[in-house]
Design an enzyme around this catalytic site. Sequence first.
Site, PDB file in Angstrom:
ATOM      1  N   HIS A 102       1.507  77.171  -0.727  1.00 60.55           N
ATOM      2  CA  HIS A 102       1.029  76.224   0.283  1.00 60.55           C
ATOM      3  C   HIS A 102      -0.474  76.340   0.556  1.00 60.55           C
ATOM      4  CE1 HIS A 102       5.053  74.828   1.000  1.00 60.55           C
ATOM      5  NE2 HIS A 102       5.461  76.060   1.180  1.00 60.55           N
ATOM      6  N   SER A 135       9.729  74.694   4.014  1.00 60.40           N
ATOM      7  CA  SER A 135       9.262  74.781   2.634  1.00 60.40           C
ATOM      8  C   SER A 135      10.377  74.359   1.679  1.00 60.40           C
ATOM      9  CB  SER A 135       8.738  76.190   2.344  1.00 60.40           C
ATOM     10  OG  SER A 135       8.070  76.243   1.109  1.00 60.40           O
ATOM     11  N   LEU A 136      10.891  75.271   0.826  1.00 61.85           N
ATOM     12  CA  LEU A 136      11.963  74.873  -0.091  1.00 61.85           C
ATOM     13  C   LEU A 136      13.180  74.368   0.674  1.00 61.85           C
ATOM     14  CD1 LEU A 136      14.740  76.802  -0.642  1.00 61.85           C
ATOM     15  CD2 LEU A 136      12.938  78.461  -1.065  1.00 61.85           C
ATOM     16  N   GLN A 176      11.910  80.467   1.680  1.00 62.73           N
ATOM     17  CA  GLN A 176      11.842  81.700   0.904  1.00 62.73           C
ATOM     18  C   GLN A 176      11.635  82.902   1.815  1.00 62.73           C
ATOM     19  OE1 GLN A 176       9.944  80.936  -2.711  1.00 62.73           O
ATOM     20  NE2 GLN A 176       9.825  83.052  -3.382  1.00 62.73           N
ATOM     21  N   GLN A 224       3.579  68.668  -0.218  1.00 62.36           N
ATOM     22  CA  GLN A 224       4.060  69.902   0.406  1.00 62.36           C
ATOM     23  C   GLN A 224       3.682  71.144  -0.396  1.00 62.36           C
ATOM     24  OE1 GLN A 224       7.509  71.840  -0.374  1.00 62.36           O
ATOM     25  NE2 GLN A 224       8.580  71.350   1.527  1.00 62.36           N
ATOM     26  N   ARG A 259      10.105  74.040  -9.466  1.00 66.64           N
ATOM     27  CA  ARG A 259       9.124  74.297  -8.399  1.00 66.64           C
ATOM     28  C   ARG A 259       8.763  75.776  -8.363  1.00 66.64           C
ATOM     29  NH1 ARG A 259       9.387  75.453  -2.710  1.00 66.64           N
ATOM     30  NH2 ARG A 259       7.927  74.248  -1.428  1.00 66.64           N
TER      31      ARG A 259
END
Length: 312
Positions: A203, A94-95, A9, A252, A119
Amino acid sequence: MRAFVFPGQGSQKVGMGKELAATSPAAREVFEEVNEALLQNLSGMMAEGPEEELTLTQNAQPAIMAHSIAVLRVLEREFGVKLAEQATCVAGHSLGEYSALCAVGAFDLAITARLLKLRGRSMQAAVPVGEGAMAALLGADVESAKALAAAAAQGQVCEIANDNDPTQVVISGHREAVERAVGMVKDHGIKRGMLLPVSAPFHCSLMQPAADRMADALAHTPPAAMALPVYANVTAARVEDAQEERALLVEQVTGRVRWRESVLAMRADGVESFVELGGKVVGPMVGRTTPEAQVTSLVTLQDLEAFAKENA
């Protein structure tokens, strides 16, 4: 040895994928499939905006994935450069880990898009708007960031969210605690603290409600075997078993993105070349972590054509 890596992101911008969609049937097919899976014109938002809509987490996450996979499909179908033949492993920030898993066949495109939509919504809903924040610590290493976060917490959540490279660590948590941390950076030998324009504190432990929702969704979404191993964010280690990786995706959501360590682990395993698909975000992080590695970012048709010529 080569790793294909996928951005997270922050790499979204209005106009992403527009050129590819205009010239490539393979790219258009990706965007149309994602639109159909999500029951929305996401590709139109990616091409034309509005920016404030594209930046929403629930839109940005599937959009970034769709762009990365469109770049990959064009590379494979129109330039004949196959991921499984050119790479030895994959990783994503991440994503981007979902993009990597889609690329190696663990989840198909429609499922990946729907997982990322959920998500994004779940992460946004986990903490009321305004109660959380994130900040980039420039000139910080993990130890100095950890000490700063502990000092700033004062009973609230303030945790390391991303260990991006040797010069940048991101913290996440309650807004007041993160703002205190930004004001205390000089006391901990950190060059600068900068609040990030994000809508939720990703996170960190405040994301537990989102992790619970993703655990339920992933429990009903069995992954297929992966064509290549992935280096997982939360362990910074090579994973070859899709079931193990599914469990790590749940961790995660609240866990640290150990990107710097992931890059070092790939280097230790013999990776010399890193290719970022669909952005120019994680490539520079790789370069700052391991300057001797070769780093390439593929975004435009010209990028793809040049890469295909070099790897014919």
